[in-house]
Design a protein around this motif. Sequence first.
Motif, short mmCIF file in Angstrom:
data_model
loop_
_atom_site.label_atom_id
_atom_site.label_comp_id
_atom_site.label_asym_id
_atom_site.label_seq_id
_atom_site.Cartn_x
_atom_site.Cartn_y
_atom_site.Cartn_z
N ARG A 257 20.04 7.97 56.23
CA ARG A 257 19.07 9.00 55.88
C ARG A 257 18.58 8.77 54.39
N GLY A 258 19.36 8.29 53.35
CA GLY A 258 18.91 8.32 51.96
C GLY A 258 17.73 6.96 51.90
N ALA A 259 18.47 5.94 52.71
CA ALA A 259 17.25 4.77 52.84
C ALA A 259 16.05 5.21 53.53
N LEU A 260 16.16 5.94 54.43
CA LEU A 260 14.91 6.47 55.25
C LEU A 260 13.89 7.32 54.16
N VAL A 261 14.58 8.18 53.34
CA VAL A 261 13.63 8.99 52.52
C VAL A 261 13.31 7.96 51.20
N GLY A 262 13.99 7.01 51.04
CA GLY A 262 13.52 5.91 49.98
C GLY A 262 12.30 5.24 50.59
N HIS A 263 12.30 4.67 51.90
CA HIS A 263 11.22 4.06 52.48
C HIS A 263 10.11 4.83 52.49
N PHE A 264 10.24 6.07 53.15
CA PHE A 264 9.21 7.00 52.99
C PHE A 264 8.56 7.25 51.73
N ALA A 265 9.12 7.37 50.82
CA ALA A 265 8.69 7.49 49.42
C ALA A 265 7.92 6.23 48.99
N ARG B 188 8.30 13.18 46.23
CA ARG B 188 9.31 13.01 44.82
C ARG B 188 9.90 14.10 44.35
N HIS B 189 9.13 15.12 44.38
CA HIS B 189 9.68 16.34 43.71
C HIS B 189 10.15 17.34 44.64
N GLU B 190 10.12 17.01 45.94
CA GLU B 190 10.91 18.06 46.73
C GLU B 190 11.93 17.25 47.82
N VAL B 191 11.47 16.18 48.57
CA VAL B 191 12.21 15.66 49.44
C VAL B 191 13.20 14.69 48.69
N ILE B 192 12.88 13.83 47.74
CA ILE B 192 14.11 13.08 46.88
C ILE B 192 14.95 14.19 46.35
N ALA B 193 14.11 14.96 45.30
CA ALA B 193 15.01 15.79 44.43
C ALA B 193 16.02 16.92 45.15
N GLY B 194 15.29 17.45 46.35
CA GLY B 194 16.11 18.30 47.15
C GLY B 194 17.28 17.42 47.98
N LEU B 195 17.15 16.38 48.40
CA LEU B 195 18.21 15.45 48.97
C LEU B 195 19.23 15.31 47.95
N LEU B 196 18.82 14.95 46.88
CA LEU B 196 19.92 14.63 45.70
C LEU B 196 20.54 15.66 45.45
N GLU B 197 19.85 16.83 45.17
CA GLU B 197 20.52 18.25 44.94
C GLU B 197 21.99 18.34 45.66
N GLU C 263 23.04 15.99 48.13
CA GLU C 263 24.06 14.76 48.29
C GLU C 263 23.78 13.82 47.29
N PRO C 264 23.99 14.16 45.98
CA PRO C 264 23.89 13.08 44.78
C PRO C 264 24.12 11.56 45.05
N GLN C 265 25.23 11.59 45.87
CA GLN C 265 25.73 10.34 45.88
C GLN C 265 24.84 9.36 46.90
N LEU C 266 23.62 9.85 47.29
CA LEU C 266 22.75 9.23 48.17
C LEU C 266 21.64 8.21 47.14
N ALA C 267 21.92 8.72 46.16
CA ALA C 267 20.84 8.00 45.34
C ALA C 267 20.67 6.40 45.35
N ALA C 268 21.73 5.94 45.51
CA ALA C 268 21.74 4.38 45.44
C ALA C 268 21.03 3.85 46.81
N ASP C 269 21.36 4.59 47.81
CA ASP C 269 20.76 4.40 49.36
C ASP C 269 19.30 4.70 49.35
N VAL C 270 18.54 5.76 48.65
CA VAL C 270 17.57 5.87 48.39
C VAL C 270 16.74 4.65 47.52
N THR C 271 17.35 4.10 46.54
CA THR C 271 16.91 3.01 46.01
C THR C 271 16.70 1.65 46.90
N PHE C 272 17.88 1.55 47.82
CA PHE C 272 17.85 0.63 48.60
C PHE C 272 16.75 0.58 49.61
N GLY C 273 16.42 1.81 50.01
CA GLY C 273 15.28 2.15 50.88
C GLY C 273 14.11 1.62 50.25
#
Lengths: 74, 340
Positions: free
Chosen positions: B225-233, B278-287, B289-299
Amino acid sequence: MPNVPSEAPRGDRRSGPPRRVTMQRCGPILVDGPVEVELEDGTTVRSDRFRVALCTCRRSRRWPWCDTSHRERV
Amino acid sequence: MEHDRRGPALPAARGPVSAAVAGYLRGAGPPPRVEDVAGARAYGDDLQLALYLCYELHYRGFADTDRDHEWDPDLLRVRAAMEQRFLAALYADTPGHTGLDDALAELLVEPVRGTGVSHYLRDEGELWQLREYAAQRSLYHLKEADPHAWVLPRLWGRAKAAMAAVEFDEYGGGRAERVHARLFADLMHDLGLDTTYGRYLDAASAEALATVNLMSLFGLHRELRGALVGHFAAVEITSSPGSRRLAEAMRRTGAGPAAEFFYDEHVEADAVHEQVVRHEVIAGLLEEEPQLAADVTFGIDATGHLEDRFGGRLLADWRAGRSSLRVPLDAQTEHIARIS
């Protein structure tokens, strides 16, 4: 001021919660839509999106809407 | 056994794995074997088409195939083997950014002299190249936003609300004629393309299939899910400037009003979406589940990697003066003219 039921007529925005506007130093103003913008020549343009990004850098080619032209160019 | 009557026809196989998957879907062969996957290249035609066939069962399926295949354990087993190959290649090829802030910052800078496909199409693209581009992109745009809808149940709070709001906009804000997939069909009509869902699957390159498979892969796995959010971003942040160039390409070549409108709409819509993502989906997700930051980056990095491969392939073909498609558009169009 306490938040008390208002006697203002329905449709008067002063009776509801204030509209939130998000400002950024390098980016558009974000406003919850729909939004109607009155331009200098008296015409109005409208956006029905759930949120609307208004250009503040004045570089947008789709002014008054943001088109990301504020971004740094390298 | 229920068969789908509608949906696109199964495409021609591109190797042993895709042949086995297609044969099994058609009811004409045994289930594909996991061992066969090892011989297929991760980004190659055979594996990418086979994976695409497996994923498409979760969207609209194919005509004359058994509906139960969507959750067929044998097919899911071979799909998992293909996903492992694909993911392993993506991890190996995206050493990527040191952190999410770096990855986002790079996306938010516009190169003055860009060399991507949209720059090429704006400056010197010809109508036949715009048609090829649209035909290949139709595999995604005719189901635009669908792969991302799968992430909604996996988000919570701010991230969920914002993601749903952006998706609502992608789906036309409740108006069928404004659904982005519909706007793309209108663009295709302007370009004289067939708007039938899945029509250009045979024509699409492995590089084009990989960009769509990436979204399905991220969308279908809660783990990603973190990678999907990164992809979308990544897609939303890069879309506005890219769409402006493509809108200019459509105007310059006289492609037509709907073709221009599709990209004009994306300039404006995605200037908003990228802020919200950026301000709501990513920030909200990391609020949450902060451990997903690397997955968002990978996405983000995986998206850039596959988009670069797709763009590189298009430009290499066009600069060599040849079509980027596996099946010429005209042959397909003539075929359509004959059957209609």
